[in-house]
Design an enzyme around this catalytic site. Sequence first.
Site, PDB file in Angstrom:
ATOM      1  N   ASP A  85      48.460  27.662  17.341  1.00 59.19           N
ATOM      2  CA  ASP A  85      48.885  29.064  17.316  1.00 59.19           C
ATOM      3  C   ASP A  85      49.987  29.262  16.285  1.00 59.19           C
ATOM      4  O   ASP A  85      50.082  30.294  15.643  1.00 59.19           O
ATOM      5  CB  ASP A  85      49.418  29.475  18.686  1.00 59.19           C
ATOM      6  CG  ASP A  85      48.320  29.446  19.707  1.00 59.19           C
ATOM      7  OD1 ASP A  85      47.150  29.551  19.301  1.00 59.19           O
ATOM      8  OD2 ASP A  85      48.633  29.302  20.902  1.00 59.19           O
ATOM      9  N   GLU A 101      50.379  27.710  13.500  1.00 61.15           N
ATOM     10  CA  GLU A 101      49.797  27.801  12.156  1.00 61.15           C
ATOM     11  C   GLU A 101      49.142  29.167  11.932  1.00 61.15           C
ATOM     12  O   GLU A 101      49.290  29.786  10.878  1.00 61.15           O
ATOM     13  CB  GLU A 101      48.781  26.663  11.952  1.00 61.15           C
ATOM     14  CG  GLU A 101      49.455  25.300  11.862  1.00 61.15           C
ATOM     15  CD  GLU A 101      48.505  24.135  11.986  1.00 61.15           C
ATOM     16  OE1 GLU A 101      48.741  23.121  11.330  1.00 61.15           O
ATOM     17  OE2 GLU A 101      47.523  24.215  12.762  1.00 61.15           O
ATOM     18  N   ASP A 118      49.925  31.930  13.377  1.00 61.97           N
ATOM     19  CA  ASP A 118      50.980  32.943  13.253  1.00 61.97           C
ATOM     20  C   ASP A 118      51.637  32.922  11.880  1.00 61.97           C
ATOM     21  O   ASP A 118      52.017  33.967  11.353  1.00 61.97           O
ATOM     22  CB  ASP A 118      52.051  32.734  14.330  1.00 61.97           C
ATOM     23  CG  ASP A 118      51.515  33.085  15.690  1.00 61.97           C
ATOM     24  OD1 ASP A 118      50.478  33.770  15.750  1.00 61.97           O
ATOM     25  OD2 ASP A 118      52.111  32.661  16.696  1.00 61.97           O
ATOM     26  N   GLU A 153      20.026  36.636  32.209  1.00 64.26           N
ATOM     27  CA  GLU A 153      21.427  36.467  31.785  1.00 64.26           C
ATOM     28  C   GLU A 153      22.381  36.904  32.886  1.00 64.26           C
ATOM     29  O   GLU A 153      21.980  37.602  33.817  1.00 64.26           O
ATOM     30  CB  GLU A 153      21.674  37.270  30.495  1.00 64.26           C
ATOM     31  CG  GLU A 153      21.445  38.753  30.671  1.00 64.26           C
ATOM     32  CD  GLU A 153      21.315  39.505  29.352  1.00 64.26           C
ATOM     33  OE1 GLU A 153      20.626  39.004  28.451  1.00 64.26           O
ATOM     34  OE2 GLU A 153      21.900  40.593  29.256  1.00 64.26           O
ATOM     35  N   LYS A 202      25.087  38.860  35.120  1.00 64.00           N
ATOM     36  CA  LYS A 202      25.498  40.258  35.268  1.00 64.00           C
ATOM     37  C   LYS A 202      27.022  40.234  35.373  1.00 64.00           C
ATOM     38  O   LYS A 202      27.592  39.871  36.405  1.00 64.00           O
ATOM     39  CB  LYS A 202      24.881  40.869  36.521  1.00 64.00           C
ATOM     40  CG  LYS A 202      25.178  42.349  36.679  1.00 64.00           C
ATOM     41  CD  LYS A 202      24.359  42.941  37.807  1.00 64.00           C
ATOM     42  CE  LYS A 202      24.496  44.448  37.870  1.00 64.00           C
ATOM     43  NZ  LYS A 202      25.856  44.938  37.984  1.00 64.00           N
ATOM     44  N   ASP A 207      30.794  41.133  35.777  1.00 63.96           N
ATOM     45  CA  ASP A 207      31.412  42.078  36.701  1.00 63.96           C
ATOM     46  C   ASP A 207      32.696  42.633  36.089  1.00 63.96           C
ATOM     47  O   ASP A 207      33.790  42.172  36.382  1.00 63.96           O
ATOM     48  CB  ASP A 207      31.703  41.359  38.022  1.00 63.96           C
ATOM     49  CG  ASP A 207      31.950  42.333  39.149  1.00 63.96           C
ATOM     50  OD1 ASP A 207      31.723  43.546  38.941  1.00 63.96           O
ATOM     51  OD2 ASP A 207      32.367  41.903  40.236  1.00 63.96           O
ATOM     52  N   TYR A 231      25.684  42.712  25.310  1.00 63.89           N
ATOM     53  CA  TYR A 231      24.364  42.228  25.725  1.00 63.89           C
ATOM     54  C   TYR A 231      23.212  43.187  25.465  1.00 63.89           C
ATOM     55  O   TYR A 231      22.101  42.925  25.898  1.00 63.89           O
ATOM     56  CB  TYR A 231      24.400  41.863  27.211  1.00 63.89           C
ATOM     57  CG  TYR A 231      25.047  42.932  28.080  1.00 63.89           C
ATOM     58  CD1 TYR A 231      24.485  44.196  28.215  1.00 63.89           C
ATOM     59  CD2 TYR A 231      26.239  42.671  28.750  1.00 63.89           C
ATOM     60  CE1 TYR A 231      25.080  45.166  28.997  1.00 63.89           C
ATOM     61  CE2 TYR A 231      26.844  43.625  29.533  1.00 63.89           C
ATOM     62  CZ  TYR A 231      26.254  44.882  29.656  1.00 63.89           C
ATOM     63  OH  TYR A 231      26.845  45.841  30.417  1.00 63.89           O
ATOM     64  N   LYS A 261      21.325  40.898  42.573  1.00 63.13           N
ATOM     65  CA  LYS A 261      22.708  40.860  43.055  1.00 63.13           C
ATOM     66  C   LYS A 261      22.947  39.631  43.914  1.00 63.13           C
ATOM     67  O   LYS A 261      22.189  39.354  44.833  1.00 63.13           O
ATOM     68  CB  LYS A 261      23.001  42.122  43.878  1.00 63.13           C
ATOM     69  CG  LYS A 261      22.749  43.421  43.122  1.00 63.13           C
ATOM     70  CD  LYS A 261      23.929  43.827  42.301  1.00 63.13           C
ATOM     71  CE  LYS A 261      24.922  44.564  43.170  1.00 63.13           C
ATOM     72  NZ  LYS A 261      25.990  45.166  42.367  1.00 63.13           N
ATOM     73  N   CYS A 299      63.242  47.530  63.341  1.00 61.73           N
ATOM     74  CA  CYS A 299      62.625  46.205  63.203  1.00 61.73           C
ATOM     75  C   CYS A 299      61.758  45.891  64.430  1.00 61.73           C
ATOM     76  O   CYS A 299      62.243  45.991  65.566  1.00 61.73           O
ATOM     77  CB  CYS A 299      63.711  45.140  63.045  1.00 61.73           C
ATOM     78  SG  CYS A 299      63.044  43.465  63.048  1.00 61.73           S
ATOM     79  N   CYS A 344      63.775  42.621  66.182  1.00 58.92           N
ATOM     80  CA  CYS A 344      65.133  42.715  66.749  1.00 58.92           C
ATOM     81  C   CYS A 344      65.574  44.167  66.977  1.00 58.92           C
ATOM     82  O   CYS A 344      66.680  44.411  67.460  1.00 58.92           O
ATOM     83  CB  CYS A 344      66.129  41.998  65.841  1.00 58.92           C
ATOM     84  SG  CYS A 344      66.487  42.913  64.334  1.00 58.92           S
ATOM     85  N   CYS A 399      64.814  44.820  57.339  1.00 54.81           N
ATOM     86  CA  CYS A 399      65.709  44.677  58.470  1.00 54.81           C
ATOM     87  C   CYS A 399      66.934  43.931  57.928  1.00 54.81           C
ATOM     88  O   CYS A 399      66.811  42.839  57.401  1.00 54.81           O
ATOM     89  CB  CYS A 399      65.032  43.843  59.560  1.00 54.81           C
ATOM     90  SG  CYS A 399      66.176  43.282  60.822  1.00 54.81           S
ATOM     91  N   CYS A 410      68.360  38.383  62.802  1.00 59.53           N
ATOM     92  CA  CYS A 410      67.040  38.763  63.327  1.00 59.53           C
ATOM     93  C   CYS A 410      66.186  37.500  63.466  1.00 59.53           C
ATOM     94  O   CYS A 410      66.046  36.725  62.529  1.00 59.53           O
ATOM     95  CB  CYS A 410      66.381  39.750  62.369  1.00 59.53           C
ATOM     96  SG  CYS A 410      64.649  40.058  62.728  1.00 59.53           S
TER      97      CYS A 410
HETATM   98  S1  IVH Z   1      21.748  45.730  30.711  1.00 56.32           S
HETATM   99  C1  IVH Z   1      19.586  49.655  29.917  1.00 56.32           C
HETATM  100  N1  IVH Z   1      22.913  43.424  31.025  1.00 56.32           N
HETATM  101  O1  IVH Z   1      25.472  46.324  35.064  1.00 56.32           O
HETATM  102  C2  IVH Z   1      20.136  48.354  30.346  1.00 56.32           C
HETATM  103  N2  IVH Z   1      23.854  45.283  32.137  1.00 56.32           N
HETATM  104  O2  IVH Z   1      24.223  47.830  37.248  1.00 56.32           O
HETATM  105  C3  IVH Z   1      21.596  48.301  30.212  1.00 56.32           C
HETATM  106  N3  IVH Z   1      25.904  44.753  33.377  1.00 56.32           N
HETATM  107  O3  IVH Z   1      25.764  49.497  33.662  1.00 56.32           O
HETATM  108  C4  IVH Z   1      22.262  47.339  31.086  1.00 56.32           C
HETATM  109  N4  IVH Z   1      25.975  42.614  32.851  1.00 56.32           N
HETATM  110  O4  IVH Z   1      27.550  47.754  33.020  1.00 56.32           O
HETATM  111  C5  IVH Z   1      22.924  44.726  31.352  1.00 56.32           C
HETATM  112  N5  IVH Z   1      23.849  41.300  31.148  1.00 56.32           N
HETATM  113  C6  IVH Z   1      23.870  42.591  31.462  1.00 56.32           C
HETATM  114  C7  IVH Z   1      24.880  43.139  32.274  1.00 56.32           C
HETATM  115  C8  IVH Z   1      24.822  44.499  32.605  1.00 56.32           C
HETATM  116  C9  IVH Z   1      26.579  43.603  33.496  1.00 56.32           C
HETATM  117  C10 IVH Z   1      26.326  46.024  33.990  1.00 56.32           C
HETATM  118  C11 IVH Z   1      26.241  47.214  33.080  1.00 56.32           C
HETATM  119  C12 IVH Z   1      25.325  48.194  33.758  1.00 56.32           C
HETATM  120  C13 IVH Z   1      25.362  47.719  35.170  1.00 56.32           C
HETATM  121  C14 IVH Z   1      24.107  48.118  35.899  1.00 56.32           C
END
Ligand code: IVH
Length: 697
Positions: A53, A55, A57, A133, A135, A137, A246, A342, A436, A439, A454, A459
């Site tokens: 870091d 270097e 910077d 792939e 999902k 969060d 994605y 999910k 409290c 006490c 308190c 106490c």
């Molecule tokens: S594809 C038209 N790919 O999940 C397709 N969504 O429940 C567009 N999300 O609104 C979504 N990882 O915010 C896609 N690998 C992934 C994702 C992903 C997270 C979220 C995204 C979407 C929501 C849908």
Amino acid sequence: MYNDSQTKELQATTSQLIKSSTICDAQNVNQFRNVLRFHEYRYYVQNNPLISDYEYDTLYKQLEQFEKEHPGAVTPDSPTQRVGAGLIKDFPKVQHLVPMLSLENSYNADDLLDWDRKARELSGLDTIEYCVEPKFDGASISLIYDNDLFTRGATRGDGVVGDEITINTRQIKSVPLSAKFSEYGIQQIEIRGEVLMNKNNFKAYNDGLIEEGYPPLANPRNAAAGSLRIKDTAEVGRRNLEAFLYHVSYFTATRGSSLFKEPTTHSGMLDMLWNCGFRSPKNEMKVVKGIDAVIKYVAAFESRRDDLPYEIDGMVIKVNDLSLQDKLGMTSHHPRWAIAFKFKARQATTLLKDVEYQVGRTGAVTPVAKLEPVQVGGVTVSSISIHNEEYIKEKDLMLGDTVLIERAGDVIPQIVKSFAELRKGTERKIVFPTHCPVCHHKLEKPEEEAVWRCSNINCEAQVVERIIHFVSKDAMDIRSLGEANVRKFYELGLLKNIPGVYTLPFDAVRKLEGFGEKSVTNLQLAIEASKTQPLHRIIYGLGIRYVGETTAKTLANAVSHLNDFATFTEEELQQLEDVGVKVAKSIHAFFNDSENIKILQQLEQLGVQLKNEQKSIPAGGSLLGKTFLFTGTLNKLKRSEAEGLAEQNGGRVVSSVSSKLNYLVVGEDAGSKLEKAKKITTIQIINEEEFIKMLSS
Ligand code: IVH
């Protein structure tokens, strides 16, 4: 993105610029920018930096200096252009080029089999190729690039119109400010992805909130979403957000382009994004034929969920062939060519039955929600801290409410929200006590604080909590005494206060159920051994408000006997490192309280060492007078070893980044501390090897 020969060339240029301490000028400015972009990519997208870091910077400061002197030469995609642009007034509404749809959800193998059957029927194919792939969060985001330059970032909003957050998006280091879409024959492109706060940064962020007396956030998703809409852009930068991209929702071709190399599959799109410098899930996704292989990969990924550095809440399965995607089309809600799978929920709804109030060792009264027991992420949750009165108001909690709770990874469960729309009219207001609960002393709350306290030092609740703290691992470390035994002995009248630890009637303990000869002997030995613990552990164990382990070490180093503190004025205390007005006041009050002085005298009479035996810290030492802070994972040394070495060589270890810090020693996956330190020019940022070298020099 960078092939081997480009990598070698950029690394060679880097070494040359560093070694010859090259000054940035009009001739070599692009070289500086290219080198810095390359190292940002290695650090933020690939997680695999090639230089320290310090270097980085050094090079960055060169570029910054040149641009300061030649403002006309600044380009919009210069690495310096991520720097915060002060405060944003409002986030204007903008329309997405293509609406941001959501996904259909599935929860088990049968759902996936059904979905695959429909897709096969519609397409007339026997087997479909899918891309699977994670999902992610976090908070979804939409980015636009025009002629290779990043021009707009927006939140999802209602899917059609979102908030324009371009300036905040520039703070996310894994989002490139320019990208070579022109090499794919693309002129304008809209891409979609997810902004995340990784688990480490989230923990650090929450720890910071707790330290400052604020309630923590329930999950990294809320932290990411909230961070994108902060009006102070510099603060957005400090949050260390990351982005995975994605999906390509729209693009226009360069007119008459012969370069046209438009990908024909989703995985090809992910490759393109990766090659253009984005963090796409290229390495996390898998292309498979048929739904059975999808089901297998999804299950395998779920078992790795807790080991990932960021939160995911499932997997997304997408038809890989883009022309087949077009053919399948969409319903009004979601595409037919993709589905979300999910994972087991880490959220649950339950009933808030009651609120109890716990008194801590400093007298702070914390409300704890008693819930109808419910399973979340594999554990049963029946009570959750709801922090303070303000928090109850903010979350609009009432007795009898249905509440949503969440246990994100290893985060302590939190109430996310209450469902006001489900109220029947029988719910009752939560009335914070005025006295409290233990006490019955009247509670007090200074204006600037969020917590009711308190103030009765005798106490019972506080006394027990103080003893528990005194014997705890980081204080006197009398582990065989422990929380449960302290409570038991206190209830039986065998242990009444801190000095009482050293007058414990072992004959009486021996008669208790569960205490054999051996365990009593162990207890005796552990108590005896604690008498010679170093002074900083005693100071920490006394539980003086605002005095954590680091401040305790500072204090221990300042005196040769604990009683010396009685002679310090508040001003003198403030001369010590890391001791501000508030802390000095608290320490001063503690050592000028006759009850506390009595406790110290008793401890000393009972044989507890209050002299500073450790004050033989090296008179010289290569690190004398320097302060150190370690962050991230070190490779050669354990964190505790590194801290010990710093101290043995005359250095001092501090707990936070401030202008008083001399060296930040950075290991792998360093987070917010590093970002903060980069903003303070007097702090030297070094790696583990450089630290080890300092020890021997
Ligand atoms: S594809 C038209 N790919 O999940 C397709 N969504 O429940 C567009 N999300 O609104 C979504 N990882 O915010 C896609 N690998 C992934 C994702 C992903 C997270 C979220 C995204 C979407 C929501 C849908």
